[in-house]
Design a protein around this motif. Structure first.
Motif, short mmCIF file in Angstrom:
data_model
loop_
_atom_site.label_atom_id
_atom_site.label_comp_id
_atom_site.label_asym_id
_atom_site.label_seq_id
_atom_site.Cartn_x
_atom_site.Cartn_y
_atom_site.Cartn_z
N ALA A 117 0.86 -1.19 0.00
CA ALA A 117 0.00 0.00 0.00
C ALA A 117 0.89 1.23 0.00
N THR A 118 0.37 2.33 -0.57
CA THR A 118 1.14 3.57 -0.64
C THR A 118 0.50 4.66 0.21
N LEU A 119 1.35 5.39 0.91
CA LEU A 119 0.94 6.55 1.70
C LEU A 119 1.21 7.82 0.90
N ALA A 120 0.23 8.70 0.81
CA ALA A 120 0.43 10.00 0.16
C ALA A 120 1.26 10.90 1.08
N PRO A 121 1.85 11.97 0.55
CA PRO A 121 2.57 12.91 1.40
C PRO A 121 1.68 13.48 2.50
N ASP A 122 2.29 13.83 3.62
CA ASP A 122 1.59 14.38 4.78
C ASP A 122 0.48 13.45 5.24
N SER A 123 0.82 12.17 5.38
CA SER A 123 -0.16 11.17 5.79
C SER A 123 0.37 10.36 6.97
N VAL A 124 -0.55 9.84 7.75
CA VAL A 124 -0.21 8.94 8.85
C VAL A 124 -1.32 7.91 8.96
N VAL A 125 -0.93 6.66 9.26
CA VAL A 125 -1.92 5.61 9.47
C VAL A 125 -1.70 4.96 10.83
N PHE A 126 -2.81 4.63 11.45
CA PHE A 126 -2.84 3.87 12.69
C PHE A 126 -3.16 2.43 12.29
N ILE A 151 9.26 -2.83 15.61
CA ILE A 151 7.84 -3.15 15.54
C ILE A 151 7.55 -4.65 15.54
N LYS A 152 8.48 -5.47 15.95
CA LYS A 152 8.19 -6.89 16.05
C LYS A 152 7.32 -7.17 17.27
N ILE A 153 6.44 -8.14 17.13
CA ILE A 153 5.51 -8.54 18.20
C ILE A 153 4.72 -7.32 18.66
N ARG A 154 4.04 -6.70 17.73
CA ARG A 154 3.17 -5.56 18.02
C ARG A 154 1.83 -5.74 17.33
N ARG A 155 0.75 -5.36 18.00
CA ARG A 155 -0.56 -5.35 17.36
C ARG A 155 -0.90 -3.95 16.85
N VAL A 156 -0.21 -2.94 17.38
CA VAL A 156 -0.51 -1.55 17.03
C VAL A 156 0.77 -0.86 16.60
N VAL A 157 0.74 -0.22 15.42
CA VAL A 157 1.88 0.54 14.91
C VAL A 157 1.34 1.80 14.24
N ILE A 158 2.05 2.91 14.41
CA ILE A 158 1.73 4.14 13.70
C ILE A 158 2.82 4.40 12.67
N ALA A 159 2.41 4.64 11.42
CA ALA A 159 3.35 4.91 10.33
C ALA A 159 3.07 6.30 9.79
N ASP A 160 4.06 7.19 9.86
CA ASP A 160 3.91 8.59 9.46
C ASP A 160 4.86 8.89 8.31
N LEU A 182 -6.17 -0.10 8.74
CA LEU A 182 -5.35 1.10 8.62
C LEU A 182 -6.30 2.30 8.69
N TRP A 183 -6.13 3.14 9.72
CA TRP A 183 -6.93 4.34 9.87
C TRP A 183 -6.07 5.54 9.48
N LEU A 184 -6.57 6.33 8.55
CA LEU A 184 -5.78 7.38 7.91
C LEU A 184 -6.11 8.76 8.44
N ALA A 185 -5.07 9.60 8.55
CA ALA A 185 -5.23 11.05 8.77
C ALA A 185 -4.23 11.75 7.87
N THR A 186 -4.60 12.91 7.35
CA THR A 186 -3.75 13.60 6.39
C THR A 186 -3.65 15.09 6.75
N GLY A 187 -2.67 15.75 6.10
CA GLY A 187 -2.54 17.19 6.24
C GLY A 187 -1.54 17.60 7.30
N PRO A 188 -1.26 18.91 7.38
CA PRO A 188 -0.27 19.41 8.35
C PRO A 188 -0.68 19.19 9.80
N ASN A 189 -2.00 19.05 10.07
CA ASN A 189 -2.47 18.80 11.43
C ASN A 189 -2.84 17.33 11.62
N ARG A 190 -2.14 16.45 10.92
CA ARG A 190 -2.51 15.05 10.94
C ARG A 190 -2.33 14.40 12.31
#
Length: 273
Positions: A117-126, A151-160, A182-190
């Protein structure tokens, strides 16, 4: 339980352990079916394996002699393609663009091992999963930052990602269907957007009853956006006081974690003069 002998197998190549398993099991390892691999009978332990005997497997071999006493194992080696049914997103060129929240699955045993999967610029996923050993990585890119870094042995990771990047999601080796979201937030106030949306979704969905998942989610949010999560918790308390309604148990658990985490700050020097 920690001290009882539990015998099983280790598969290794060039000294690197590729797979471990019980006495009657299937071991998966990368390589051709008849590639050189060392099979070891071992007393498996959490911290260290005691090797009983090691034999180099040869092409077409079906029986492994383990010692003068006549102990042996019967084996079968065959090819297995974990991405045979993965579809276009099994490769970077077919990566799915993350434009909103995603819920999907991977399945090693059914040939759907990999999703790109690809993340757009100024993006973060939970990211969270029902398994603690999914493999989440950003191959060939330094523009994605993970929380936590290990991030080994994790159920939750945030990728920014400030500049956009590629994510690779792989199911646990040897496992069947594994769900992930994957829950997405975008923008400068992500940061604040992600915190607000995640708190809302965790308090309303099935995860609200999973206190271990909530504990890990709280730790990730505090690591990623400590000021934003404290701000969100203060706002929620303000709303609760004005409406007379208590915040949900899930939100209370995460906000209690935030309250108990020391805030970072500089040193204060008192000058008596």
């Amino acid at each position: 339980g920690w001290g009882a002998p539990e015998f099983g197998w280790r598969g290794a190549r060039d000294g690197q352990v590729l797979a471990r398993g019980e006495l009657y099991t299937t071991l998966y390892y990368p390589g051709a079916p008849n590639a050189p691999v060392d099979l070891s009978l071992a007393e498996l332990d959490v911290f260290y394996d005691d090797i009983v005997a090691t034999r180099r497997l040869t092409a077409g071999q079906t029986r492994v002699e383990l010692g003068a006493s006549g102990d042996f194992a019967v084996i079968r080696r065959q090819a297995f393609q974990p991405d045979a049914r993965s579809g276009a997103d099994r490769r970077p060129a077919g990566a799915r663009r993350i434009a909103g929240n995603i819920s999907d699955t991977v399945n090693f045993l059914e040939g759907d091992y990999t999703d790109y999967a690809t993340l757009a610029p100024d993006s973060v996923v939970f990211f969270f999963s029902n398994a603690s050993n999914m493999d989440l990585s950003a191959p060939g890119s330094g523009s994605v930052k993970f929380f936590p870094e290990q991030i080994k042995i994790r159920r939750v990771v945030i990728a920014d990602s400030a500049n956009g990047g590629l994510l690779r999601l792989r199911g646990p080796i040897g496992a069947g269907k594994t769900d992930y979201s994957l829950w997405l937030a975008t923008g400068p106030n992500r940061k604040q957007s992600l915190v607000d949306s995640v708190l809302l979704q965790l308090s309303r969905g099935p995860a609200a009853n999973d206190r271990f998942l909530l504990q890990e989610a709280g730790a990730r949010l505090i690591e990623y956006a400590p000021e934003e999560i404290r701000r969100a918790c203060r706002a929620q308390r303000g709303r609760s006081q004005s409406t007379g309604e208590d915040a949900g148990e899930a939100l209370q658990q995460i906000c209690s974690q935030a309250d108990a985490t020391p805030q970072q700050g500089g040193n204060i020097t008192n000058d008596p003069g």
